[in-house]
Motif scaffolding. Structure first.
Motif, PDB file in Angstrom:
ATOM      1  N   ALA A 258       0.825  -1.204   0.000  1.00  0.00           N
ATOM      2  CA  ALA A 258       0.000   0.000   0.000  1.00  0.00           C
ATOM      3  C   ALA A 258       0.864   1.260   0.000  1.00  0.00           C
ATOM      4  O   ALA A 258       0.544   2.249  -0.666  1.00  0.00           O
ATOM      5  N   MET A 268      -6.981   6.740  -3.276  1.00  0.00           N
ATOM      6  CA  MET A 268      -7.768   5.946  -2.341  1.00  0.00           C
ATOM      7  C   MET A 268      -7.181   4.539  -2.311  1.00  0.00           C
ATOM      8  O   MET A 268      -6.582   4.094  -3.292  1.00  0.00           O
ATOM      9  N   LEU A 269      -7.386   3.849  -1.203  1.00  0.00           N
ATOM     10  CA  LEU A 269      -6.872   2.494  -1.048  1.00  0.00           C
ATOM     11  C   LEU A 269      -8.024   1.524  -0.800  1.00  0.00           C
ATOM     12  O   LEU A 269      -9.007   1.868  -0.141  1.00  0.00           O
ATOM     13  N   CYS A 281      -7.590  -3.308   6.972  1.00  0.00           N
ATOM     14  CA  CYS A 281      -8.326  -2.043   6.813  1.00  0.00           C
ATOM     15  C   CYS A 281      -7.861  -1.024   7.845  1.00  0.00           C
ATOM     16  O   CYS A 281      -7.541   0.125   7.513  1.00  0.00           O
ATOM     17  N   LEU A 284      -4.174   0.175   7.189  1.00  0.00           N
ATOM     18  CA  LEU A 284      -4.021   1.140   6.090  1.00  0.00           C
ATOM     19  C   LEU A 284      -4.551   2.512   6.504  1.00  0.00           C
ATOM     20  O   LEU A 284      -3.935   3.533   6.197  1.00  0.00           O
ATOM     21  N   LYS A 285      -5.677   2.525   7.173  1.00  0.00           N
ATOM     22  CA  LYS A 285      -6.234   3.819   7.585  1.00  0.00           C
ATOM     23  C   LYS A 285      -5.304   4.513   8.571  1.00  0.00           C
ATOM     24  O   LYS A 285      -5.049   5.720   8.455  1.00  0.00           O
ATOM     25  N   THR A 292     -10.183   5.009   2.606  1.00  0.00           N
ATOM     26  CA  THR A 292      -9.918   3.571   2.613  1.00  0.00           C
ATOM     27  C   THR A 292     -11.233   2.818   2.424  1.00  0.00           C
ATOM     28  O   THR A 292     -12.234   3.131   3.076  1.00  0.00           O
ATOM     29  N   CYS A 331     -12.946   1.952   7.558  1.00  0.00           N
ATOM     30  CA  CYS A 331     -13.260   2.142   6.138  1.00  0.00           C
ATOM     31  C   CYS A 331     -14.182   3.345   5.935  1.00  0.00           C
ATOM     32  O   CYS A 331     -15.110   3.579   6.709  1.00  0.00           O
TER      33      CYS A 331
END
Length: 351
Positions: A258, A268-269, A281, A284-285, A292, A331
């Motif tokens: 990422a 955006m991921l 999740c 990454l956030k 996300t 998310c």
């Protein structure tokens, strides 16, 4: 009297001596849970229709709505019927659609060359949807698997999915998709360097405002089977995709992947699949702070539907609970085949 009986009586006596009122007087967590109004008042995480992205499947022809046996309630739609679906989604308040094509087998080849045609099925659908429902977002995937005769996401050469040639192809396909009106390009192929190449190609073609939602962490999961039926690749796939999808064991590698996409210009991921990877999740956030998303994939959808049909679970409650779990994990939105069903329940105040 036996030893165990004496111990039991001693334990009961000790329990009876506990002053529960004194212990709980200061902090009773149930005070805020006792009524519906108070539960709503202190609710930390909320699911709204704004969180939903609806994936739909497109087939050639007209007036076609073709059930997918492995995905009860989901149909393949011809372009005209996809336009109707987009109107319905807009009426429900769903912000965006994600479109996936199922093209004729005779038009697929080793390199997925149909992906590079400006008027292919996915681009026809984008043009029609944006003309009829201009305010709904359209998200398109540039992976080659719907267009290859071997079912892989890239170009197959001598038994290997070649990285750089695939990246050049999907960058060119991304430009055609943006030309057709795609708002967000979402590459799911997991080739190295694809985000930077797509960003350069889009900018060079004047599409600086087209965003990229990277399938940043796409895992080699067992949850994709119904999707492969939906786009008709399950019988084509030679080998597997573990040489380019992420190993489900590797959380740190997922974050590193990422990070590269962020450096290359992803706006955006996305995490795919969803529920088995809620930890990703959140990671990454927390690490990147970008919008996300999670893809609640076909296998996740079909498992809920099958268990509901068998009477093992309350399908509606489980559906909403899983969607809420994505929000709680950080998310900003969810790609889900449940989107219309969830939107209707949310409108009734059941979200």
């Amino acid at each position: 009297m036996g030893e165990s009986t004496k111990n039991t009586e001693a334990g009961l006596a000790a329990a009876a001596a506990v002053n529960v009122d004194e212990i709980t007087a200061r902090r009773r967590m149930r005070r805020s849970r006792g009524a519906d109004w108070s539960r709503r008042l202190v609710r930390e995480t909320r699911l709204t229709v704004d969180d939903l992205i609806w994936p739909i499947f497109i087939v050639p022809g007209t007036n076609i709505s073709e059930p997918i046996s492995a995905m009860p309630g989901v149909n393949r739609l011809s372009v005209d019927r996809a336009v109707e679906a987009a109107r319905m989604a807009a009426d429900l308040g769903i912000p965006a659609l994600a479109t996936f094509p199922n093209v004729e087998l005779e038009r697929r080849d080793q390199t997925g060359s149909l992906a590079l045609e400006a008027d292919n099925l996915i681009n026809q659908a984008t043009r029609a949807i944006k003309q009829a429902v201009p305010d709904i977002g359209v998200i398109t995937d540039v992976a080659l698997d719907p267009f290859t005769d071997h079912g892989h996401d890239g170009i197959l050469r001598d038994g290997e999915i070649v990285n750089d040639e695939t990246v050049r192809a999907i960058a060119a396909a991304a430009v055609h998709q943006a030309d057709a009106g795609s708002d967000i390009i979402a590459p799911s192929d997991m080739m190295d360097g694809r985000i930077g190449a797509i960003r350069q190609a889009l900018d060079a073609a004047g599409h600086q405002n087209v965003a990229i939602m990277s399938y940043a962490t796409k895992f080699a999961s067992a949850c994709y089977g119904p999707y492969r039926e939906a786009i008709n690749t399950s019988g084509l796939l030679k080998g597997d995709k573990r040489s380019y999808y992420l190993d489900p064991s590797n959380a740190m590698e997922a974050v590193r992947d990422a990070a590269l996409d962020v450096e290359e210009g992803a706006d955006m991921l996305m995490v795919k699949p969803g529920l088995p990877y809620l930890d990703i999740c959140r990671a990454l956030k927390d690490n990147f702070g970008l919008p996300t998303f999670a893809y609640q994939v076909s296998g996740e959808y079909s498992m809920v539907k099958a268990a509901d049909a068998a009477g093992y679970i309350d399908g509606e409650r489980i559906m909403l609970e899983t969607l809420l779990a994505f929000k709680r994990a950080g998310c900003d939105g969810i790609l889900t085949y449940f989107a219309p069903e969830a939107a209707r329940l949310i409108a009734k105040g059941l979200g």
